[in-house]
Scaffold this motif. Structure first.
Motif, PDB file in Angstrom:
ATOM      1  N   PRO A  71       0.819  -1.217   0.000  1.00  0.00           N
ATOM      2  CA  PRO A  71       0.000   0.000   0.000  1.00  0.00           C
ATOM      3  C   PRO A  71       0.853   1.268   0.000  1.00  0.00           C
ATOM      4  CG  PRO A  71      -0.900  -1.588   1.540  1.00  0.00           C
ATOM      5  CD  PRO A  71       0.426  -2.128   1.103  1.00  0.00           C
ATOM      6  N   VAL A  72       1.914   1.270   0.786  1.00  0.00           N
ATOM      7  CA  VAL A  72       2.788   2.441   0.856  1.00  0.00           C
ATOM      8  C   VAL A  72       3.445   2.695  -0.495  1.00  0.00           C
ATOM      9  CG1 VAL A  72       4.850   3.412   1.954  1.00  0.00           C
ATOM     10  CG2 VAL A  72       3.242   2.070   3.307  1.00  0.00           C
ATOM     11  N   LEU A  73       3.937   1.639  -1.111  1.00  0.00           N
ATOM     12  CA  LEU A  73       4.716   1.791  -2.334  1.00  0.00           C
ATOM     13  C   LEU A  73       3.836   2.116  -3.537  1.00  0.00           C
ATOM     14  CD1 LEU A  73       7.233  -1.163  -1.876  1.00  0.00           C
ATOM     15  CD2 LEU A  73       7.295   1.147  -0.947  1.00  0.00           C
ATOM     16  N   THR A  74       2.743   1.366  -3.702  1.00  0.00           N
ATOM     17  CA  THR A  74       1.923   1.554  -4.901  1.00  0.00           C
ATOM     18  C   THR A  74       1.185   2.881  -4.886  1.00  0.00           C
ATOM     19  OG1 THR A  74       0.084   0.344  -3.881  1.00  0.00           O
ATOM     20  CG2 THR A  74       1.626  -0.926  -5.238  1.00  0.00           C
ATOM     21  N   GLN A  75       0.966   3.465  -3.709  1.00  0.00           N
ATOM     22  CA  GLN A  75       0.264   4.739  -3.641  1.00  0.00           C
ATOM     23  C   GLN A  75       1.209   5.924  -3.500  1.00  0.00           C
ATOM     24  OE1 GLN A  75      -2.929   4.634  -4.372  1.00  0.00           O
ATOM     25  NE2 GLN A  75      -2.555   2.431  -4.534  1.00  0.00           N
ATOM     26  N   SER A  76       2.517   5.678  -3.617  1.00  0.00           N
ATOM     27  CA  SER A  76       3.486   6.763  -3.474  1.00  0.00           C
ATOM     28  C   SER A  76       3.597   7.604  -4.736  1.00  0.00           C
ATOM     29  CB  SER A  76       4.862   6.207  -3.091  1.00  0.00           C
ATOM     30  OG  SER A  76       5.371   5.367  -4.112  1.00  0.00           O
ATOM     31  N   THR A  77       3.080   7.115  -5.862  1.00  0.00           N
ATOM     32  CA  THR A  77       3.058   7.878  -7.111  1.00  0.00           C
ATOM     33  C   THR A  77       1.717   7.648  -7.795  1.00  0.00           C
ATOM     34  OG1 THR A  77       3.850   6.183  -8.665  1.00  0.00           O
ATOM     35  CG2 THR A  77       5.531   7.351  -7.368  1.00  0.00           C
ATOM     36  N   SER A  78       1.490   8.380  -8.868  1.00  0.00           N
ATOM     37  CA  SER A  78       0.232   8.221  -9.611  1.00  0.00           C
ATOM     38  C   SER A  78       0.379   7.276 -10.797  1.00  0.00           C
ATOM     39  CB  SER A  78      -0.260   9.589 -10.103  1.00  0.00           C
ATOM     40  OG  SER A  78       0.695  10.166 -10.977  1.00  0.00           O
ATOM     41  N   MET A  79       1.510   6.585 -10.920  1.00  0.00           N
ATOM     42  CA  MET A  79       1.675   5.637 -12.022  1.00  0.00           C
ATOM     43  C   MET A  79       0.718   4.458 -11.879  1.00  0.00           C
ATOM     44  SD  MET A  79       5.825   5.353 -12.566  1.00  0.00           S
ATOM     45  CE  MET A  79       6.195   4.939 -10.854  1.00  0.00           C
ATOM     46  N   LEU A  80       0.332   3.886 -13.014  1.00  0.00           N
ATOM     47  CA  LEU A  80      -0.486   2.680 -13.033  1.00  0.00           C
ATOM     48  C   LEU A  80       0.393   1.495 -12.633  1.00  0.00           C
ATOM     49  CD1 LEU A  80      -3.225   1.333 -13.871  1.00  0.00           C
ATOM     50  CD2 LEU A  80      -2.202   1.010 -16.131  1.00  0.00           C
ATOM     51  N   VAL A  81      -0.110   0.659 -11.719  1.00  0.00           N
ATOM     52  CA  VAL A  81       0.695  -0.424 -11.164  1.00  0.00           C
ATOM     53  C   VAL A  81       0.278  -1.763 -11.768  1.00  0.00           C
ATOM     54  CG1 VAL A  81       1.579  -1.451  -9.046  1.00  0.00           C
ATOM     55  CG2 VAL A  81       0.681   0.886  -9.001  1.00  0.00           C
ATOM     56  N   CYS A  82       1.252  -2.491 -12.313  1.00  0.00           N
ATOM     57  CA  CYS A  82       1.023  -3.824 -12.863  1.00  0.00           C
ATOM     58  C   CYS A  82       1.983  -4.785 -12.165  1.00  0.00           C
ATOM     59  CB  CYS A  82       1.277  -3.854 -14.363  1.00  0.00           C
ATOM     60  SG  CYS A  82       0.424  -2.544 -15.283  1.00  0.00           S
ATOM     61  N   GLY A  83       1.499  -5.963 -11.813  1.00  0.00           N
ATOM     62  CA  GLY A  83       2.332  -6.923 -11.094  1.00  0.00           C
ATOM     63  C   GLY A  83       2.593  -8.168 -11.924  1.00  0.00           C
ATOM     64  N   GLU A  84       3.836  -8.598 -11.946  1.00  0.00           N
ATOM     65  CA  GLU A  84       4.192  -9.859 -12.616  1.00  0.00           C
ATOM     66  C   GLU A  84       3.997 -10.977 -11.597  1.00  0.00           C
ATOM     67  OE1 GLU A  84       6.518 -13.136 -13.154  1.00  0.00           O
ATOM     68  OE2 GLU A  84       7.956 -11.558 -12.660  1.00  0.00           O
ATOM     69  N   ASP A  85       2.818 -11.594 -11.615  1.00  0.00           N
ATOM     70  CA  ASP A  85       2.417 -12.571 -10.599  1.00  0.00           C
ATOM     71  C   ASP A  85       2.459 -13.987 -11.161  1.00  0.00           C
ATOM     72  OD1 ASP A  85       0.320 -11.910 -12.299  1.00  0.00           O
ATOM     73  OD2 ASP A  85      -1.227 -12.312 -10.808  1.00  0.00           O
ATOM     74  N   LEU A  86       3.593 -14.365 -11.725  1.00  0.00           N
ATOM     75  CA  LEU A  86       3.766 -15.699 -12.290  1.00  0.00           C
ATOM     76  C   LEU A  86       4.561 -16.566 -11.340  1.00  0.00           C
ATOM     77  CD1 LEU A  86       4.725 -14.728 -15.955  1.00  0.00           C
ATOM     78  CD2 LEU A  86       2.448 -15.157 -15.012  1.00  0.00           C
ATOM     79  N   GLY A  87       4.485 -17.878 -11.560  1.00  0.00           N
ATOM     80  CA  GLY A  87       5.256 -18.806 -10.744  1.00  0.00           C
ATOM     81  C   GLY A  87       4.384 -19.494  -9.714  1.00  0.00           C
ATOM     82  N   MET A  88       4.977 -19.747  -8.547  1.00  0.00           N
ATOM     83  CA  MET A  88       4.284 -20.450  -7.469  1.00  0.00           C
ATOM     84  C   MET A  88       3.504 -19.417  -6.651  1.00  0.00           C
ATOM     85  SD  MET A  88       6.110 -23.033  -4.797  1.00  0.00           S
ATOM     86  CE  MET A  88       5.162 -24.190  -3.823  1.00  0.00           C
ATOM     87  N   VAL A  89       2.252 -19.189  -7.044  1.00  0.00           N
ATOM     88  CA  VAL A  89       1.475 -18.074  -6.511  1.00  0.00           C
ATOM     89  C   VAL A  89       0.598 -18.530  -5.351  1.00  0.00           C
ATOM     90  CG1 VAL A  89      -0.175 -16.260  -7.078  1.00  0.00           C
ATOM     91  CG2 VAL A  89       1.441 -17.053  -8.813  1.00  0.00           C
ATOM     92  N   PRO A  90       0.862 -18.060  -4.138  1.00  0.00           N
ATOM     93  CA  PRO A  90      -0.023 -18.420  -3.015  1.00  0.00           C
ATOM     94  C   PRO A  90      -1.377 -17.741  -3.136  1.00  0.00           C
ATOM     95  CG  PRO A  90       1.689 -16.894  -2.293  1.00  0.00           C
ATOM     96  CD  PRO A  90       2.014 -17.250  -3.708  1.00  0.00           C
ATOM     97  N   ASP A  91      -2.365 -18.296  -2.452  1.00  0.00           N
ATOM     98  CA  ASP A  91      -3.737 -17.792  -2.567  1.00  0.00           C
ATOM     99  C   ASP A  91      -3.865 -16.333  -2.148  1.00  0.00           C
ATOM    100  OD1 ASP A  91      -4.554 -20.244  -3.458  1.00  0.00           O
ATOM    101  OD2 ASP A  91      -5.387 -20.911  -1.545  1.00  0.00           O
TER     102      ASP A  91
END
Length: 892
Positions: free
Chosen positions: A709-729
């Motif tokens: 929350p702190v990091l993604t809201q520190s700027t107005s850029m659109l945030v995309c996450g690379e959520d590949l691999g062994m992804v927990p629920d």
């Protein structure tokens, strides 16, 4: 100034609400309640004179510690009315992220056009200030307005609304003399024509109603800020991904540069694409060899790679003979089918040295450079000193430097002093970074002017030989290696070699290191990809003595005790389960006719047919050192076999407590697992599934929610996450809550029951693509496994008959169309996959188009476009195909 805040918010026992004005956390204002639900407080507060709009947020405190803060890059706003108003009254609601938060990002808003709020005349006794959040307007063509049932609000006449001012990006306000309004009244927010001022669109839903107690003279009432929605289709976007180094133009120097990026943005805009995604562009110069081509191993999180400088934008070299030599070298390098990393960087660096010698006085004395230096001095000086010392000592491994191996700011200041002998060398790096900044900013502003999202990439790790590791070692765990557990990319896991983060230290200053990094990115990019977002939940940490990733463990994690392991029905045998299990059968199976050589050289007999590794070969790093320089296949086979012996354990000891244990990842494929009887295997599998898929969900959720929350809201850029691999629920829980776009790839479905992802089921809040830089292209994938290709062709694409051997253009076009027509907000395809639709244009060499092979840690990153950007712009038929496909999909 008197401020009264009122808000409804249900707390639990021991919690209280406070207001933080202008991000001044140290002077928060405490609110009071009688029922734990309705909070209010009145304060005397001096608002700053230099701003007409002052932000504030609500926070929750427990035991004098902030435990929750309103999300979102958009805070509440105090908007000054006129000089006579001395009491502001705010009715608010707690604000988490706005609905459709992506629409408030800089990716969707282009260049902001904010206005100063209009102030009422001083003879107005009391007023009402309406505040609204509205990102859905066509900014150049529309403004937000308000219209209602009384005369001041136009009596619902569409040509008489009141126009509001955009006082912050997407935040609109208007102050109205309260005495001119007839209470109660109804009203709506409307979209107005910028030219005529008439209503063009009405907000959705029923009319709003307004009634309050009469205001006293000097009071300004702020009703609750509201989000405004119009009945418009959700905007979706198409774009392309390409590394900057892969760009090719007629005038580039054997590698893509920031000038080429500007041209590529033009091509994207011409073909109706509204997003361009690139790989990391940070400086990776460690060894000055092709090994540095790996873009995720940067020596600085701020500095850019000098090879991206467009030499055409610099002053001409006055030495005609040298200029001719450089031009000859440029032409040779630019004709090559792939990037010649060492040749390019050697030649461009020499050219830049000559230009610096010629132009240094003019550039370093310019006001523009001085401004850049003052804003970036904090990182620029250490980076430039580091680069000078790397050149001086021939290595980026600062631990081996005879001097300056431990960072001392005072000593570095002396090194960078203008009067020091070293200044010409240090200032050369100032010059490089200044030029890079100017050129990238020009490309970024060009993208904004064209309505194109420029999407950057933030690597999860830093290099051990980096400025940050040298200057701020307390932020990192240098005794571990970051990587990834086994996945579709690599059966042995991935070992990136990066140190892991000391999150406990980072938390103490509210992740300042990350917030500065993101802020720097926001100068250039309007969207970014978080590389390996799983690392913010937990990182796969591998011991420094390991080469492969199999002996890693998640950090942080909850290890198991011997008693807990027994509780799953598995009798714990410490030596058997935690030390490499080696017997004759394994040696014979793995090494065949070389098994006796292995027995005599690398292992020693223990008892019966059981062996153990000799002390001089008991870690993978020791084995690696023994085989250094031996590249024959026989040596490579033995080395890999020895690696597998060392990782043949059932449990890995915890990094901090050796009496606690983690089940070894993917051990079901190894010999040690096969030594268990069926009951033990069943018990181990129950334990394994609990540990990797159930045990940590709440724990890792909490870890991520401390940071993201702190990091993604520190700027107005659109945030995309690379959520590949062994992804927990817990990963989709957090990403949905924070509205981070997921990554959807058909060949890597999120549901383990599916062999292929179903593009028509992708979530809206996602980025879809056919493949990434870590994968084969669409045409490469088609040839990898004939059986998988056949199932994809018949069951996913729904075709009958014989499967085409090489993916023809019509088939590639169908796959691209399927992705364009999916629900994902962003559809960003690699340039190679775009060109696959045109058989006359695409590269005939399929293999050369692959960017990276993750299983190979020493892969040479050198792919280039096979045609120039100038030729690409002239491919009218191809470009028209793209425009039509994007238009038909509604991504315009």
């Amino acid at each position: 100034m008197k401020l009264t805040f009122r808000i409804k918010y249900r707390t639990v026992w021991g919690e209280s609400l406070r207001v933080v004005i202008n991000d001044d956390d140290k002077n928060s204002l405490p609110l009071f309640t009688r029922d734990g639900q309705e909070w209010q407080g009145t304060f005397n507060y001096d608002l700053p004179d230099n701003s007409d709009v002052v932000p504030y947020r609500y926070t929750v405190f427990r035991n004098e510690e902030c435990v929750r803060k309103e999300f979102g890059a958009i805070p509440h706003s105090i908007i000054k009315g006129n000089a006579q108003q001395h009491h502001f009254i705010f009715d608010d609601c707690w604000r988490d992220l706005p609905e459709g938060n992506h629409r408030y990002s800089s990716a969707f808003n282009g260049i902001p056009h904010t206005e100063e709020p209009k102030k009422l005349t001083d003879n107005v006794g009391c007023c009402i200030t309406f505040r609204a959040l509205c990102p859905g307007l066509r900014h150049k063509e529309q403004k937000l307005g308000i219209i209602g049932s009384c005369n001041t609000l136009g009596n619902w006449e569409y040509y008489r609304p009141l126009r509001m001012q955009e006082v912050m990006p997407d935040v609109w306000s208007i102050s109205i003399d309260a005495s001119s309004l007839t209470f109660p009244f109804e009203y709506k927010f409307v979209a107005l024509s910028s030219k005529t001022g008439a209503v063009e669109e009405w907000e959705c839903g029923c009319n709003r109603t307004f009634h309050i107690q009469p205001l006293l003279r000097g009071e300004t009432y702020f009703p609750t800020e509201t989000e405004v929605f119009f009945n418009l289709p959700e905007r979706k976007i198409a774009g392309s991904a390409i590394p900057v180094f892969s760009l090719r133009s007629e005038g580039s120097f054997g590698v893509g540069d920031f000038g080429d990026l500007k041209t590529y943005i033009d091509w994207a805009a011409e073909t109706s694409q509204q997003a361009v995604q690139i790989l990391p562009i940070n400086d990776t110069t460690r060894t000055k060899t092709w090994v540095d081509s790996y873009p995720y191993n940067a020596i600085s999180i701020y500095a850019f790679h000098p090879m991206y400088i467009d030499l055409r934008q610099l002053p001409a070299l006055k030495d005609a003979e040298k200029a001719a030599e450089y031009e000859n070298e440029r032409q040779k390098l630019n004709c090559l089918p792939q990037v010649e990393y060492e040749g390019v960087n050697k030649a461009k660096r020499a050219y830049l040295r000559d230009i610096f010698t010629q132009e240094a006085d003019n550039i370093l004395s310019s006001e523009d450079f001085k401004s850049f230096y003052s804003k970036n001095e904090e990182w620029l000086k250490p980076y430039s000193a580091f680069s000078y010392l790397r050149d001086l000592y021939g290595t980026a491994d600062f631990n081996t430097w005879p001097e300056y191996s431990t960072y001392d700011s005072e000593e570095i200041d002396k090194l960078c002093d203008k009067e020091a002998e070293t200044y010409p060398e240090v200032s050369f790096y100032y010059f490089l970074q200044y030029v890079l900044h100017v050129q990238l900013l020009a490309a970024a502003n060009h993208a904004r002017s064209k309505g194109v999202i420029l999407k950057g990439d933030i690597p999860i790790g830093i290099s051990r030989g980096s400025v940050e590791a040298w200057v701020e070692p307390y932020y990192f765990n240098m005794n571990g290696q970051a990587g990834a557990p086994p996945d579709a990319f690599s059966a042995n896991g991935q070992n990136w070699g990066f140190p892991t983060y000391n999150w406990d230290v980072m938390e103490k200053d509210n992740y300042q290191w990350w917030r500065k990094r993101f802020s720097k990115m926001a100068e250039y990019f309007t969207a970014y990809r978080i590389d390996h977002i799983l690392g913010f939940f937990r990182i796969w940490e591998i011991p420094v003595h390991s080469v492969h990733g199999l002996l890693g463990q998640f950090v942080p994690a909850l290890p198991m005790s011997a008693d807990e392991i027994k509780g799953f029905g598995l009798y714990f045998q410490k030596e058997f389960m935690t030390e490499p299990f080696i017997n004759d059968y394994m040696l014979n199976t793995i090494f065949g006719e070389k098994s006796d050589e292995v027995r005599n050289t690398f292992v020693q007999h223990d008892h019966h047919d059981i062996y153990r590794m000799r002390p001089e070969f008991d870690t993978q790093r020791k084995v690696e050192a023994y085989f250094a320089g031996k590249t024959d296949q026989e040596s490579l086979n033995i080395k890999e076999g020895l690696y597998s012996l060392i990782s043949n354990v059932l449990f890995v000891k915890d990094r901090k407590n050796p009496e606690m244990y983690h089940p070894r990842i993917s051990v079901q494929n190894d010999f040690i697992y096969k030594q268990l009887n069926w009951q033990e295997q069943e018990a181990f599998n129950r334990l394994y599934n609990h540990y990797y898929y159930q045990r940590h969900n709440k724990f890792w959720y909490d870890e991520a929610m401390k940071k993201l929350p702190v990091l993604t809201q520190s700027t107005s850029m659109l945030v995309c996450g690379e959520d590949l691999g062994m992804v927990p629920d817990c990963v989709p829980w957090v990403m949905n809550q924070l509205q981070i776009l997921s990554l959807e790839i058909q060949r890597m479905p999120k549901d383990p029951k599916d062999e292929f992802g179903h593009v028509y089921n992708y979530p809206f809040r996602s980025v879809c693509t056919i493949g990434t830089h870590d994968m084969s292209t669409l045409r490469g994938y088609w040839k990898e496994d004939a059986q998988i290709t056949e199932r994809y062709y018949h069951y996913e694409l729904g075709h009958w008959g014989e499967v085409p051997q090489d993916a023809p253009g019509w088939l590639c076009r169908e796959v691209v169309n399927n992705h364009l027509n999916c629900p994902s907000l962003l559809c960003i395809l690699t340039w190679q996959d775009w060109t696959s639709i045109d058989e006359s244009l695409r590269n005939p060499d399929i293999e050369i188009e692959r960017i990276n092979v993750p299983a190979n840690p020493r892969h040479y990153w050198r792919w280039r476009m096979h045609i120039t950007l100038e030729d690409l712009m002239k491919k009218d038929d191809f470009n028209e195909q793209i425009r039509n496909m994007i238009s038909e999909s509604g991504r315009i």
